[in-house]
Each structure stands twice: as structure tokens, then as C-alpha cells.
Design a protein around this motif. Structure first.
Motif, short mmCIF file in Angstrom:
data_model
loop_
_atom_site.label_atom_id
_atom_site.label_comp_id
_atom_site.label_asym_id
_atom_site.label_seq_id
_atom_site.Cartn_x
_atom_site.Cartn_y
_atom_site.Cartn_z
N TYR A 195 -19.31 -51.18 -22.64
CA TYR A 195 -18.57 -52.18 -23.43
C TYR A 195 -19.50 -52.83 -24.46
N ASP A 196 -19.07 -52.80 -25.71
CA ASP A 196 -19.83 -53.42 -26.80
C ASP A 196 -19.27 -54.83 -27.03
N ARG A 197 -20.10 -55.84 -26.78
CA ARG A 197 -19.62 -57.22 -26.88
C ARG A 197 -19.24 -57.60 -28.32
N ARG A 198 -19.88 -56.98 -29.33
CA ARG A 198 -19.57 -57.33 -30.71
C ARG A 198 -18.23 -56.75 -31.15
N THR A 199 -18.03 -55.44 -30.88
CA THR A 199 -16.78 -54.80 -31.30
C THR A 199 -15.67 -55.00 -30.27
N ARG A 200 -16.04 -55.39 -29.06
CA ARG A 200 -15.11 -55.56 -27.93
C ARG A 200 -14.43 -54.25 -27.54
N ASP A 201 -15.09 -53.14 -27.88
CA ASP A 201 -14.54 -51.83 -27.60
C ASP A 201 -15.50 -51.05 -26.70
N ILE A 202 -14.98 -49.94 -26.16
CA ILE A 202 -15.79 -49.07 -25.32
C ILE A 202 -16.54 -48.08 -26.22
N VAL A 203 -17.84 -47.94 -25.98
CA VAL A 203 -18.65 -46.96 -26.71
C VAL A 203 -18.49 -45.64 -25.99
N ARG A 204 -17.80 -44.72 -26.63
CA ARG A 204 -17.56 -43.43 -25.99
C ARG A 204 -18.63 -42.43 -26.39
N THR A 205 -19.25 -41.83 -25.39
CA THR A 205 -20.36 -40.91 -25.60
C THR A 205 -19.86 -39.47 -25.69
N SER A 206 -20.80 -38.55 -25.87
CA SER A 206 -20.44 -37.13 -25.92
C SER A 206 -20.07 -36.65 -24.54
N VAL A 207 -19.63 -35.40 -24.46
CA VAL A 207 -19.19 -34.81 -23.19
C VAL A 207 -20.33 -34.68 -22.20
N LYS A 208 -21.58 -34.87 -22.65
CA LYS A 208 -22.71 -34.74 -21.74
C LYS A 208 -23.04 -36.05 -21.03
N ALA A 209 -22.33 -37.12 -21.36
CA ALA A 209 -22.64 -38.42 -20.76
C ALA A 209 -22.32 -38.42 -19.27
N PRO A 210 -22.90 -39.35 -18.50
CA PRO A 210 -22.62 -39.44 -17.07
C PRO A 210 -21.12 -39.59 -16.81
N ALA A 259 -7.97 -32.94 -7.77
CA ALA A 259 -9.21 -33.64 -8.11
C ALA A 259 -9.77 -33.07 -9.41
N TYR A 260 -10.06 -33.95 -10.36
CA TYR A 260 -10.69 -33.50 -11.59
C TYR A 260 -11.31 -34.68 -12.34
N SER A 261 -12.32 -34.36 -13.11
CA SER A 261 -12.92 -35.31 -14.04
C SER A 261 -13.22 -34.51 -15.30
N CYS A 262 -12.33 -34.63 -16.25
CA CYS A 262 -12.40 -33.81 -17.47
C CYS A 262 -12.63 -34.69 -18.70
N THR A 263 -12.99 -34.04 -19.78
CA THR A 263 -13.12 -34.71 -21.07
C THR A 263 -12.20 -34.00 -22.06
N ILE A 264 -11.08 -34.62 -22.36
CA ILE A 264 -10.12 -34.04 -23.30
C ILE A 264 -10.15 -34.88 -24.58
N PRO A 265 -10.43 -34.28 -25.71
CA PRO A 265 -10.51 -35.04 -26.96
C PRO A 265 -9.21 -35.78 -27.27
N ASP A 266 -9.34 -37.00 -27.79
CA ASP A 266 -8.17 -37.77 -28.19
C ASP A 266 -7.69 -37.30 -29.56
N PRO A 267 -6.62 -37.88 -30.12
CA PRO A 267 -6.10 -37.41 -31.41
C PRO A 267 -7.12 -37.45 -32.56
N SER A 268 -8.15 -38.30 -32.42
CA SER A 268 -9.17 -38.37 -33.47
C SER A 268 -10.30 -37.37 -33.24
N GLY A 269 -10.23 -36.67 -32.11
CA GLY A 269 -11.27 -35.69 -31.80
C GLY A 269 -12.41 -36.22 -30.98
#
Length: 602
Positions: free
Chosen positions: A343-358, A311-321
């Protein structure tokens, strides 16, 4: 080649927008470049999609017994609490409760839904589990290594439906309908055609929101399944495959992507609520998934993983950091993960927050909540069909015999199983075995003293024995020299098994010292290996019993493939049940072995 879920379930979703970010105290500076959260919040441009996920269910429709049916919870004072968890009745109820008020919700899994299943599911080739997954609202899953236990044709049947080719339909007038969700096999291709065995990805859509799912199993699947089941298939690199299909999805206009990966990691703590981003992102986890997570393209927004039953829920940076969640919900339906994808309807992408996000949180599937009535009915229906086989007593025990839940490399139940295999194959004409070795991953549960049904405490039923040994591998006995046997023992802690040792369970009479202060093959103290008190002779030939999976070099033991003069004996399950019957009774139950054959130096 997009796949679409076959089930017409009404999905439940919720528009929260950037309010969650504000509640977490985040600002635009914490978001990826170009993300205008203030404007998005004012215009309602973002919507929060709830991603519910789990992994490694392994057909555990009923709550698992013993330690297999508990999770460890860290308490504020530093102590740990054991919480009973799992079972389809409670998993379904947990997921349904979690979905309430969330009109944007998708449920995914990361493989091994079936295989190594208890008798209630395994006896019927896991049709009951697929039916349960359909009912609880699963939208998509990756394939896992255990989906190949019965071969590619059976996996295809589980997806597409149809009665079993040999046993037919199990219920009069009912034909198995197959999975109402796509099994994704992006990195499993046909050697002749080069095409994926099943669909490589799917796109989930609801009210203009599109999220792509790519599913892969571990590249090393051929090393841990029977070779006959995967003939004609190739297993490809997880990272290369995910990156390939992320580009395909992007070209189709799908910018939000989740990877379902049947490969995992090892957190520094076994508590499900351990914070594995301490002291920094991803610092509290190791294992194969860490390297995968660091190299999977940043086009992928979240990784749902499995295989290690952790069991884990971690935040590992992707190649872009940028921060990216990597999650796993243990096994057997004991946990589920709730991840927020903004989800951002304009960009159609996920808005990724900092490691402090829920971000993502693991929740216990506790057994104090009401049961899902439809799952109770499903279990009762299949139990009625299984009862004549499952309830038959095969032995008696005086106390719990730890197997899967044992804390040490050598388990008491592993000793019982290896002794059973030796006894089944030691006679002249039945293999002439002098010792037996059992792979630890083949011990799927504990034997619990407390009755699971009406059989009474201490009674071991056929169904419980099946849960421990569900593969029905045939026993093999082969000639190995002492030198080859030593090499096999060294392979427990070297080569592909060095990072995560696979300590074989050994039959009575075989002893040695395992020195974990050393590295690689040196962990096996050579002059300590003895059989019946006599040092192993490198030049002497020994008759060694093991299941057919090990004999084929499975689990990273290629030395066993060099065995000669093979004899094929009974199944491992038959050997196990015969031993329990012969060595126990109500008046004289089997007591747990001391598990003192392997001396471990730490």
C-alpha cells in the motif's frame, strides 16, 4: 453505503515497505508507471498489508472425513502427496500463527461459509459456524450461493442475529448474536427497491490505510438454489457490479480495492501448489473466473474467489495489462491464502508488482499443529447438544464409499443414494418410480470406514449420513417421456453444463454410454440409453424420482421442469438413512457398488 465490521478485534499489521520487492529482485521498471519505489522505501511511504483469505468452508468445524479432508501436494520429483487438512481448530490456529508479526493484517472470505454443512453446524442452522468465524477473526466475506439455501430471511438473520424463528434459541439464556463481520451482497438486489439485500461493500481501515472490499456471488445463483429461497431477489452480472462499486469507492477516496467473488476457475492440476502461471500469466487455469478477471476494472487490485472448490494462485492481467492476483483456497478450511498488498500511503493505492513478486501463496491447514483451544471448546459445546441425534447408528459399511472424492463421473456413493431414492419412491402409492436421478453436487462427502468418534469402524452414524445429504430436499416423482428423459441426460453435457459437465448419479437398472470424445449433447450415445436392459422409448412415459431441487430445473436441467403428475415423498436424507438401515448390519455391511452403470469413453 459503506459497511464497517461490527467486531472490535485488535488487528495485527506489519510495515515492510518495498523490501519485499527488492528481495524478489524487482526494479521500478516492473511496477506500474509513476511508482517511485526507491523514494517510497527511503521515506517509508509504503506498507505491506497481509491479506489472509479462504472460501467454501461449508460449516466444516470438525476435520472433514475421507478425501474431503485432504489436499494434494506436488512433490519436487513429480510425484503427488496426500496431506490431511482442515477443521476449525486448525484453521484458527493457522490464521493466528500467520498474523504474528503482521500489525497490518485483514482476513476475508469468498462465500459459502455455511450451507451444505455437516450436522454439527447444519442441525443448528449454521449458528456454530458463524460463532467460529467471529472467534477466528474474519473481517469480511462475500455471500455465496449456499448462503441462500434457507432463504433470504435466514441469511439476514445470520448477519444480524436473533434466535431461529421456529426452533428458537438453542442454549438456555443465550441469544444468537449474528456475524461480527459484514456479508457483502453487491450483486443481489431486492426486485422492488433495487437495493442490495445486505451491504455491497465495506472499507477496512487501520492507521491511515484504507482498503475497500466488494462482495458478489455468481450471477447464476438462481440456477443452483431452490427458487423459493430467492423469491423477490435479482442476481446481477459480477463484472458490471464490481466495476460500478469500484467507482463508488474511488469517489470516496478509496483507491485500494479487493473483490470477493463467489465464482471460480479450474486449474490444470489438482495439486494446491501447482503453478498456474505456466507458461504465461493465467495460462494454467480455465473456467468462468478467467473471463471475469480479464474484464473487472483495473481499479480492483486483487480477486479472492471460490465456488469451484479448487486451489490456485494465478496472475491474470487486468484490462490495462497489469498483473493482478486471482486466488482460491480449495474448500472446507483445508487451505488459506496469504497475499501481500503493498500500500502506497501517498497514492492510497496498491503497488502491483510483476508476476515474479511473492504475491499470493496457498498454505495447508495441517493437522500436526496445536489446536486452537477456543475452537475445541466451541466444538465440544455444540457436539454435546447434537450428540443425541448425531451419534445414532443408521448403517454399516465394509469399506470407504467414495462420493465427493470419487475420480469418475459416476461415484459409488452416488449409486447408493440414487438406489435409496428409488427404493423410497417405487411402491404404488409412494410415487411408483421406475428410476431415480441424483445431482452430483448434492453428494457432499464420502462415507468413511474409519470411525469419526466412538461408534466403531464401519458404523455409519446419523451425523455422517447428514454430512453426505445435508439439504433435506423432499423427493419428487414425476412423469417424463423417454424423449424428455433423453433431453435431460443431454443437458448434463450441453448448454450451461457443456464446459463443466454435471453427470447425474443413476439408480440401478439405468445404463448408457457417455462419449467424451464428442461435443455437447452428442456425448450421450442415444441408442445406448436403457432401463432394465430395454432401450428407452421416446414416446413412453416413465416415472422418475429426483429431489425437489432437480425437479425445479436446478443445476441447468430445465427439462425436469416439464414433469407432470408430481408426487412428493420423504426427504432425501430420510430415504438415504432408511436404505442404509435396511441393507446393512454389523454382520453383513454394505459393500461399495462397482459404479458401472455409465460407460465413459474418453
Amino acid at each position: 453505503m459503506p459497511a464497517t465490521p461490527q467486531r472490535g478485534r485488535t488487528v495485527r499489521r506489519l510495515t515492510i515497505g518495498a523490501a519485499v520487492l527488492a528481495a524478489a529482485g524487482l526494479t521500478a521498471a516492473a511496477l506500474p508507471a509513476g511508482a517511485d519505489t526507491g523514494h517510497a522505501a527511503r521515506t517509508g511511504r509504503t506498507v505491506d498489508v497481509q491479506l489472509l483469505s479462504f472460501n467454501d468452508f461449508h460449516g466444516n468445524l470438525e476435520p472433514p472425513q475421507g478425501s474431503s479432508g485432504t489436499v494434494e501436494e506436488a512433490q519436487p520429483d513429480g510425484s503427488k502427496k496426500t496431506v490431511p487438512a482442515g477443521g476449525a481448530e486448525y484453521l484458527a490456529q493457522s490464521l493466528r500463527t500467520a498474523r504474528k508479526g503482521h500489525p497490518y493484517s485483514v482476513t476475508a472470505a469468498a462465500g459459502d461459509l455455511v450451507g451444505a454443512s455437516p450436522l454439527l453446524s447444519g442441525l443448528f442452522h449454521d449458528e456454530p459456524t458463524i460463532e467460529a468465524m467471529n472467534r477466528l477473526g474474519l473481517d469480511v466475506t462475500s455471500v455465496g450461493n449456499h448462503e441462500f439455501d434457507e432463504g433470504r430471511a435466514e441469511l439476514t438473520r445470520l448477519q444480524k442475529g436473533g434466535c431461529h424463528p421456529k426452533e428458537g434459541c438453542y442454549e438456555h439464556g443465550k441469544k444468537f448474536r449474528g456475524a461480527g463481520f459484514p456479508y457483502l451482497t453487491a450483486n443481489v438486489t431486492d426486485e422492488k427497491t433495487g437495493k442490495p439485500l445486505l451491504e455491497p461493500y465495506t472499507v477496512w481501515q487501520h492507521k491511515g490505510v484504507k482498503i475497500g472490499f466488494i462482495g458478489v456471488t455468481l450471477e447464476g445463483t438462481p440456477d443452483i438454489v431452490n427458487a423459493d429461497g430467492i423469491k423477490g431477489l435479482k442476481f446481477h452480472d459480477e463484472v458490471e457490479t464490481i466495476n460500478k462499486y469500484a467507482k463508488v469507492l474511488n469517489k470516496q477516496g478509496v483507491k485500494s480495492i479487493v473483490a470477493l467473488i463467489h465464482e471460480g476457475g479450474l486449474p490444470a492440476s489438482t495439486s494446491y501448489n501447482y503453478h498456474c502461471d505456466s507458461p504465461g500469466p493465467g495460462d494454467g487455469i480455465s473456467g468462468p473466473i478467467t473471463d471475469i478477471a480479464k474484464h473487472v476494472t483495473s481499479k480492483v487490485d486483487a480477486l479472492v474467489t471460490g465456488h469451484t472448490h479448487q486451489a490456485y494462485s494465478c496472475t491474470i492481467p487486468d484490462p490495462s495489462g497489469r498483473p493482478r492476483t486471482v486466488t482460491s483456497a480449495a474448500s472446507y478450511g483445508k487451505l488459506y491464502t496469504d497475499t501481500t498488498l503493498t500500500y502506497d500511503r501517498r497514492t492510497r493505492d496498491i503497488v502491483r508488482t510483476s508476476v515474479k513478486a511473492p504475491g499470493a501463496v496457498n498454505h495447508v491447514v495441517d493437522r500436526t499443529q496445536p489446536k486452537a483451544a477456543d475452537m475445541t471448546s466451541l466444538i465440544a459445546r455444540w457436539n454435546k447438544l447434537a450428540a443425541p441425534v448425531a451419534s445414532r447408528p443408521v448403517g454399516h459399511i465394509s469399506a470407504d464409499i467414495a462420493g465427493r472424492g470419487a475420480a469418475a463421473p459416476e461415484s459409488p456413493l452416488g449409486d447408493v443414494i440414487s438406489d435409496a431414492q428409488l427404493e423410497a419412491t417405487k411402491a404404488d402409492g409412494k410415487g411408483g418410480a421406475q428410476l431415480a436421478l441424483m445431482n452430483p453436487g448434492g453428494v457432499r462427502s464420502d462415507l468413511a470406514f474409519t470411525a469419526s468418534g466412538s461408534e466403531g469402524d464401519g458404523v455409519v452414524t446419523y451425523g455422517e449420513a447428514f454430512t453426505v445429504q445435508p439439504f433435506t430436499n423432499m423427493m419428487n416423482v414425476v412423469d417424463l417421456t423417454g424423449a424428455q428423459l433423453l433431453t435431460a441426460l443431454q443437458q448434463q453435457v450441453s448448454g450451461p453444463n457443456e464446459a463443466s459437465p454435471k453427470i447425474l448419479q443413476v439408480s440401478r437398472g439405468l445404463t448408457y454410454t457417455l462419449d467424451m470424445t464428442k461435443k455437447g449433447a452428442d456425448r450421450i450415445v442415444k441408442d445406448s440409453v436403457k432401463l432394465d436392459g430395454t432401450a428407452l422409448d421416446p414416446a413412453k412415459t416413465y416415472r422418475v424420482a429426483m429431489n425437489e431441487f432437480l425437479a425445479g430445473g436446478g443445476d441447468g436441467f430445465p427439462a425436469f421442469k416439464d414433469g407432470k403428475n408430481k408426487y412428493v415423498g420423504p426427504s432425501d436424507l430420510d430415504a438415504f438413512t432408511a436404505y442404509l438401515t435396511a441393507h446393512s448390519s454389523a454382520a453383513d455391511p454394505l459393500t461399495p457398488p462397482k459404479a458401472d452403470r455409465i460407460t465413459v469413453v474418453k
